[in-house]
Every structure is written in C-alpha cells, then in structure tokens.
Write a protein that holds these residues in place. Structure first.
Motif, PDB file in Angstrom:
ATOM      1  N   HIS A 133       0.828  -1.225   0.000  1.00  0.00           N
ATOM      2  CA  HIS A 133       0.000   0.000   0.000  1.00  0.00           C
ATOM      3  C   HIS A 133       0.852   1.260   0.000  1.00  0.00           C
ATOM      4  O   HIS A 133       1.709   1.422   0.860  1.00  0.00           O
ATOM      5  CB  HIS A 133      -0.902  -0.006   1.227  1.00  0.00           C
ATOM      6  CG  HIS A 133      -1.745   1.225   1.361  1.00  0.00           C
ATOM      7  ND1 HIS A 133      -2.843   1.457   0.553  1.00  0.00           N
ATOM      8  CD2 HIS A 133      -1.633   2.300   2.180  1.00  0.00           C
ATOM      9  CE1 HIS A 133      -3.387   2.616   0.899  1.00  0.00           C
ATOM     10  NE2 HIS A 133      -2.675   3.150   1.876  1.00  0.00           N
ATOM     11  N   GLY A 137      -5.449  -5.255   2.078  1.00  0.00           N
ATOM     12  CA  GLY A 137      -5.923  -3.881   2.142  1.00  0.00           C
ATOM     13  C   GLY A 137      -5.142  -2.867   1.341  1.00  0.00           C
ATOM     14  O   GLY A 137      -5.413  -1.666   1.438  1.00  0.00           O
ATOM     15  N   LEU A 182      -3.996  -0.427  -1.569  1.00  0.00           N
ATOM     16  CA  LEU A 182      -4.614   0.273  -2.697  1.00  0.00           C
ATOM     17  C   LEU A 182      -3.754   0.022  -3.933  1.00  0.00           C
ATOM     18  O   LEU A 182      -2.567   0.357  -3.950  1.00  0.00           O
ATOM     19  CB  LEU A 182      -4.703   1.774  -2.414  1.00  0.00           C
ATOM     20  CG  LEU A 182      -5.219   2.649  -3.564  1.00  0.00           C
ATOM     21  CD1 LEU A 182      -6.671   2.332  -3.851  1.00  0.00           C
ATOM     22  CD2 LEU A 182      -5.040   4.126  -3.238  1.00  0.00           C
ATOM     23  N   GLY A 203     -14.726  -1.335  -1.466  1.00  0.00           N
ATOM     24  CA  GLY A 203     -13.409  -1.968  -1.516  1.00  0.00           C
ATOM     25  C   GLY A 203     -12.742  -1.872  -2.867  1.00  0.00           C
ATOM     26  O   GLY A 203     -11.755  -2.560  -3.136  1.00  0.00           O
ATOM     27  N   ARG A 248      -8.825  -2.271  -3.841  1.00  0.00           N
ATOM     28  CA  ARG A 248      -8.100  -2.872  -2.728  1.00  0.00           C
ATOM     29  C   ARG A 248      -7.684  -4.300  -3.107  1.00  0.00           C
ATOM     30  O   ARG A 248      -8.244  -4.912  -4.015  1.00  0.00           O
ATOM     31  CB  ARG A 248      -8.961  -2.879  -1.461  1.00  0.00           C
ATOM     32  CG  ARG A 248      -9.314  -1.487  -0.964  1.00  0.00           C
ATOM     33  CD  ARG A 248      -8.097  -0.765  -0.414  1.00  0.00           C
ATOM     34  NE  ARG A 248      -8.372   0.635  -0.103  1.00  0.00           N
ATOM     35  CZ  ARG A 248      -7.520   1.441   0.529  1.00  0.00           C
ATOM     36  NH1 ARG A 248      -6.336   0.982   0.912  1.00  0.00           N
ATOM     37  NH2 ARG A 248      -7.823   2.699   0.764  1.00  0.00           N
ATOM     38  N   SER A 249      -6.693  -4.816  -2.391  1.00  0.00           N
ATOM     39  CA  SER A 249      -6.120  -6.127  -2.724  1.00  0.00           C
ATOM     40  C   SER A 249      -7.181  -7.200  -2.903  1.00  0.00           C
ATOM     41  O   SER A 249      -7.158  -7.970  -3.880  1.00  0.00           O
ATOM     42  CB  SER A 249      -5.154  -6.568  -1.620  1.00  0.00           C
ATOM     43  OG  SER A 249      -4.139  -5.633  -1.419  1.00  0.00           O
TER      44      SER A 249
END
Length: 281
Positions: free
Chosen positions: A202, A224, A226, A246, A249-250
């Motif tokens: 991230h 989590g 980005l 979400g 997000r991963s």
C-alpha cells in the motif's frame, strides 16, 4: 488523578516532567482508530493486532524480514538522482533531493539488495514511499533494469516490493520512459527462464502499476493495499458514478483476477520460499 479532576483543581504536569515521557510510545491505527502500544505493533511486524491493518514499513525493516539471517548487500548505490530537465518550475526538486540526501536517504525511491532467502540466492527491489512518494524516476528505472540484467547473468530470482504514487512528474517524459524500459528488461528475464515475483504493498498506483508491478510470474498483494492506476476519487469524479465497496483494494483485485494471492505480512516470507521451491522443483 483523572484529567477532569486535575482541570478543576488547575493542576498541570511540569514541563520538565513532560520531557521525561518518551514520544512515539503509542500508535493510532489508520483503520480501526485504536491507540496501540508501539512495541506490540512492532512485535507483530507493524501489523495492527486489532484489525490487521498493515502499517507502511521502511526498506530496512523489509530487508530484515526478507533476509532471515539479516545479511545482504546493497547494489547500485552509486546511481544518484539529478534534475535532468533543469527548468525553473523544478527548482524545488533539487532542494528536495538535497534535503533527502542530507536525511540519509541516498538510495533514492528504491533499494536493490542481494542475499539469501532460505537456500536461494535472490535479488530484491524495495520501493520507499518516504522518498517523494516512491515515485518512479530515471534512477528507479535504471536500478531496476540493472537488477534485472544482474539476475539474467547470475540466474537469480527477482522479487520487487512496489509502493509508489506513480511516475515522477519532475522528470517529465524521462520518467514515463522507465515504464517501457523496465518492462522490456523483464521480457529478457522471462526469456532466460528466471522467476520474477511482484509484491504489491500500500499504495501501488500510476505508472508503476501500469508496468513492472503487474508483470510478475506471480503477483502477490498485502491485505488492504490500494492498487490501481488512477485513484478511486479521481475515477469517481471522472465517471460520476458510485464505485463498488473496496474498489482497488487487494481483496477486490484478487476477486477480479488482477492479483494471484493476498498474503499477510507475517506469512509473506514463508510464502515466497514455498513459491521459489515450487518454481525450482
């Protein structure tokens, strides 16, 4: 004594007593907003024990996690950033570089190191978000290209931990050229049959996502993180539509086939070792 009783009685802690209290003993989680004892988070590899939020970590911390024996060599440290365009609007760029160098950040926005992971000799690239947002300039591209060429020559697997805001605008088109340059070099690595594992942390955005970060033989993401090209706010403002929960997000990317695995930091090194054993079986 409770703070409100102290306030009623107008009791204040003397300044000299405040100075004895060390700073940074507690951290506030960016996700669950809990206040947590720093050492508890550090013992958990900078992951919140309450909600599993993965705090950003420095390249030094990452290197110590990757190389379990703590032994590694830094490569290509002699490559230093400059102001290739030399135009007035970028005058502050030189000042920023000088300030970062004075602060000891001489490895630019990426650190390249070699060492052992389990029984494997590997080369690792770790991007540093604290260096101008981990932006990809000509030095990042050159270091990565040299690392790839080194891996081709030595037949060593390459692992890159991406963490970036994208291409470095202060270097203009020279920065964008690094996308094609590194991607072409990775083609040579693939042709040589040498594994490349991309770990996305991230945040990983912009030209880094649009090039080498998504070109791994295996793309692994931390929870989590980005991951995308333009950020969700920019996309939302552009298309004037509500984005799914979400988005970018991963876990969202894993569900939609953009990454292969989402792995907790505490399990990441063991996972990488298992992957390398599988690839070299």
């Amino acid at each position: 004594m409770s703070w409100f009783k102290r306030k009623d009685k107008k009791i204040q802690t003397p300044s000299e007593e405040k100075a004895k209290i060390p700073e940074g003993l507690w951290l506030k989680c960016n996700q669950c907003k809990e206040i947590i004892y720093r050492k508890e988070i550090e013992a958990n590899q900078m992951v919140c024990p309450k909600c599993n939020y993965h705090f950003p970590i420095s390249p030094e911390e990452r290197l110590n996690q990757v190389f379990s024996n703590g032994k590694y060599n830094i490569l290509f440290r002699e490559i230093r950033p400059e102001d290739p365009l030399n135009f007035e609007a970028a005058k502050k760029y030189k000042d920023q570089l000088a300030k970062l160098e004075k602060a000891g950040k001489i490895d630019e926005a990426i650190v390249i190191a070699e060492g052992k992971m389990d029984k494997f000799n590997i080369v690792v690239g770790i991007m540093d978000f604290s260096f101008l947002g981990g932006s990809m300039g000509s030095v990042v591209g050159e270091k990565l290209t040299r690392a790839i060429e080194y891996c081709v020559a030595k037949k060593r697997p390459l692992i890159v931990f991406s963490c970036s805001g994208g291409a470095r605008m202060m270097e203009g088109a020279l920065s964008l050229m690094q996308m094609a340059k590194v991607s072409a070099a990775l083609g040579l690595l693939d042709k040589a049959g040498v594994p490349y594992i991309s770990v996305l942390t991230h945040p990983t955005t912009g030209g880094v996502t649009a090039s080498f970060a998504m070109l791994g033989d295996l793309n692994i993401a931390e929870p989590g993180a980005l991951i995308g090209f333009a950020g969700p706010r920019v996309i939302q403002q552009t298309i004037k539509a509500e984005l799914p929960e979400g988005f970018q997000r991963s876990e969202f990317l894993l569900e939609h086939g953009m990454v292969d695995m989402v792995v907790d930091r505490k399990d990441l090194t063991d996972t990488l070792i298992k992957v390398l054993k599988l690839l070299y079986a």
